[in-house]
Design a protein around this motif. Structure first.
Motif, short mmCIF file in Angstrom:
data_model
loop_
_atom_site.label_atom_id
_atom_site.label_comp_id
_atom_site.label_asym_id
_atom_site.label_seq_id
_atom_site.Cartn_x
_atom_site.Cartn_y
_atom_site.Cartn_z
N GLU A 129 0.94 -1.41 -0.01
CA GLU A 129 -0.09 0.13 -0.09
C GLU A 129 0.82 1.26 -0.02
OE1 GLU A 129 -3.48 0.53 0.62
OE2 GLU A 129 -4.18 -1.44 1.38
N GLY A 130 2.02 0.94 0.51
CA GLY A 130 3.09 2.41 0.42
C GLY A 130 2.41 3.45 1.72
N LEU A 131 1.67 2.74 2.66
CA LEU A 131 1.27 3.24 3.84
C LEU A 131 1.83 2.75 5.18
CD1 LEU A 131 -2.51 3.43 2.75
CD2 LEU A 131 -0.84 5.26 2.60
N PHE A 132 1.74 3.48 6.13
CA PHE A 132 2.09 2.93 7.67
C PHE A 132 1.25 3.65 8.57
CE2 PHE A 132 4.68 5.99 9.54
CZ PHE A 132 5.09 7.04 8.40
N LEU A 133 1.42 3.20 9.69
CA LEU A 133 0.54 3.62 10.96
C LEU A 133 1.47 4.39 12.00
CD1 LEU A 133 -1.36 0.27 12.03
CD2 LEU A 133 -2.55 2.37 10.74
N ALA A 134 0.82 5.37 12.35
CA ALA A 134 1.63 6.13 13.66
C ALA A 134 0.45 6.53 14.68
CB ALA A 134 2.33 7.24 13.19
N GLU A 135 0.85 6.13 15.83
CA GLU A 135 -0.08 6.39 17.03
C GLU A 135 0.11 7.12 18.06
OE1 GLU A 135 -0.50 1.40 16.84
OE2 GLU A 135 0.33 2.54 18.47
N GLY A 136 -0.99 7.87 18.57
CA GLY A 136 -0.66 8.73 19.55
C GLY A 136 -0.61 10.28 19.36
N LEU A 137 -1.42 11.12 20.15
CA LEU A 137 -1.29 12.63 19.92
C LEU A 137 -0.04 13.15 19.66
CD1 LEU A 137 -3.82 14.37 19.46
CD2 LEU A 137 -3.71 14.62 22.06
N SER A 195 -4.64 -0.28 16.55
CA SER A 195 -3.50 -0.21 17.05
C SER A 195 -2.63 -1.09 17.94
CB SER A 195 -3.40 1.03 18.06
OG SER A 195 -3.91 0.57 19.40
N GLY A 196 -3.32 -2.35 18.19
CA GLY A 196 -2.63 -3.73 18.52
C GLY A 196 -2.46 -3.52 19.99
N LYS A 197 -3.08 -2.52 20.43
CA LYS A 197 -2.82 -2.14 22.06
C LYS A 197 -4.11 -2.50 22.80
CE LYS A 197 0.74 0.78 22.33
NZ LYS A 197 1.37 2.19 23.00
N ASP A 198 -4.07 -2.87 24.08
CA ASP A 198 -5.44 -2.87 24.86
C ASP A 198 -5.53 -1.53 25.26
OD1 ASP A 198 -5.52 -5.76 24.76
OD2 ASP A 198 -4.31 -6.00 26.49
N ASN A 199 -4.59 -0.79 25.56
CA ASN A 199 -4.73 0.43 25.97
C ASN A 199 -4.84 1.44 24.57
OD1 ASN A 199 -4.95 2.97 27.33
ND2 ASN A 199 -2.98 2.55 28.59
N ALA A 200 -5.46 1.44 24.00
CA ALA A 200 -5.61 2.13 22.43
C ALA A 200 -5.05 3.69 22.65
CB ALA A 200 -6.78 1.80 21.90
#
Lengths: 268, 268
Positions: free
Chosen positions: A28-36, A90-95
């Motif tokens: 996809e040429g895409l990736f995830l980033a998390e958190g404010l 996000s793969g985390k319990d504490n999203a």
């Protein structure tokens, strides 16, 4: 306009969850980033996600609202979804309260402007995402330009790398190159290639480093291959006073990079 | 004599597996270390496990045989078991070939000889086992004496900490102390308490560090509490050239510790 998605089986949710896998990130040429914090760092560096996911149920944090407005103004997609679904993404319990989907940020070697920064990292077969992310964070701290990945390095756009980089992924150039191509490029312009090695007694504080300095960091378990060491302009070692013969790869990178930075800020 | 255990339900196997949990480690006063390299480091530092577990099926590595002989000579227990059971003990699919059970190594604050080393780390509420283990490995590298843990730090004897320390846990003193007790102890003898902080512009290369230097590293997310900063003899900061305002806790510890070491080896 922001929209809301409520179903786990929604195709977009499935697609975004898929970005946790390297193969799908690459396709996809895409990736995830998390958190404010990380997403705000990215925005401050002028980089916005193509899609922004937020949790329904609580009014957005003021910084999240800034992101929402910026993503909408840029024509991106703002999607509210349940905390449960956000946790799955996000793969985390504490999203984390926000997740961004970004276009990948590889810089072609040929486009890299080596004069843009005094320090560059070159990571050889770095396997640990925490090390690579930490190296990017160190690069940001010392005013480095980025990291050039040679050989079989961990994916720079994995969720773990992005997290460990604390947003530095968005301020540092990331290049993937074959070793011979990197060497040919390096030798076509100014630049000192400095390797850390156990096979030398040359103290890392002895030489005068000149910009741009390329700091070559070897694989976590094996260090640098012999012919890579032979290609360096300088091989240096940090003093090791105890039983251990090496430092963690990103820690060694930090100690080296601060030495180079300290020399340069003394005008050395 | 070495003995063999073949059953998952063997009480000793259950007990040793239990050492993956902090509560049981604390109750037993024992902890686990894995891998030939780390166990050999420990032996080289004069520390042997009370129990040594090895996999049946392949003849022991020569270094493992050295361990077997040493543990037996010291009256310890050598136990061969299946690779499957060893994997359960170590909690990894790809089990290390050897696992040692060690008596815990806390040094009481009152017994600590501060003159034994020029550098000591003081970790405040350090939460990440990778950071703590890495800090121990850095301590070994710079010739530090050990790490004093104040407030609610991660368990120094967790499998993850031991692994990240790469065996440095066996060369570094580990102390757990309340902050007021540590301060009282510190002020009863020579020693400079140096904190890294965002609340100062004082460059970390400006002061002359004198042995023993105690490097105080704050919590990963929050940094040091204000009154802890106020108790320091020096507050310093490393130059931060980019967007980020801080380094990873163990990386910051490494950069600080190498500055102190470099000054001391210049006779500064």
């Amino acid at each position: 306009m922001p929209r809301e998605i409520t179903g786990f089986s929604n195709p977009l949710i499935k697609r975004v969850r898929g970005l946790r896998e390297k193969k799908l990130r690459k396709r996809e040429g895409l990736f995830l980033a998390e958190g404010l914090r990380i997403l705000t760092e990215a925005r401050d560096s002028g980089i916005l996600p193509e899609m922004l996911f937020l949790a329904t149920g609580t009014p957005p944090h003021p910084l999240a609202q800034v992101l929402i407005d910026a993503v909408e103004a840029a024509g991106g997609d703002v999607i509210f979804t349940s905390p449960d679904i956000l946790g799955k993404i996000s793969g985390k319990d504490n999203a984390q309260a926000v997740v961004g989907v970004y276009r990948d940020r590889l810089t072609p070697l040929a486009d890299l402007d080596r004069s843009a920064a005094p320090i560059w990292f070159v990571a050889q077969a770095m396997r640990d995402p925490g090390n690579l992310g930490t190296l990017m964070r160190i690069g940001d701290a010392v005013g480095a330009g980025g990291v050039i990945l040679v050989d079989d390095c961990v994916d720079p756009f994995s969720v773990e790398t992005v997290r460990a980089s604390m947003g530095a992924l968005f301020t540092q150039h990331v290049v993937q190159a074959e070793w011979p191509d990197f060497l040919a490029w390096l030798r076509a312009g100014p630049g000192q290639l400095v390797g850390t090695s156990l096979n030398t007694e040359f103290d890392y504080q002895a030489p005068s480093y000149t910009a741009p300095t390329f700091l070559l960091i070897g694989n976590e378990a094996r260090g640098l291959p012999g012919d890579y060491e032979a290609a360096c302009d300088l091989l240096v070692k940090m003093p090791m006073m105890g039983r251990a013969d090496s430092l963690n790869a990103s820690v060694a990178g930090a100690v080296m990079a601060y030495e180079v930075l300290n020399q340069m800020r003394r005008g050395g």
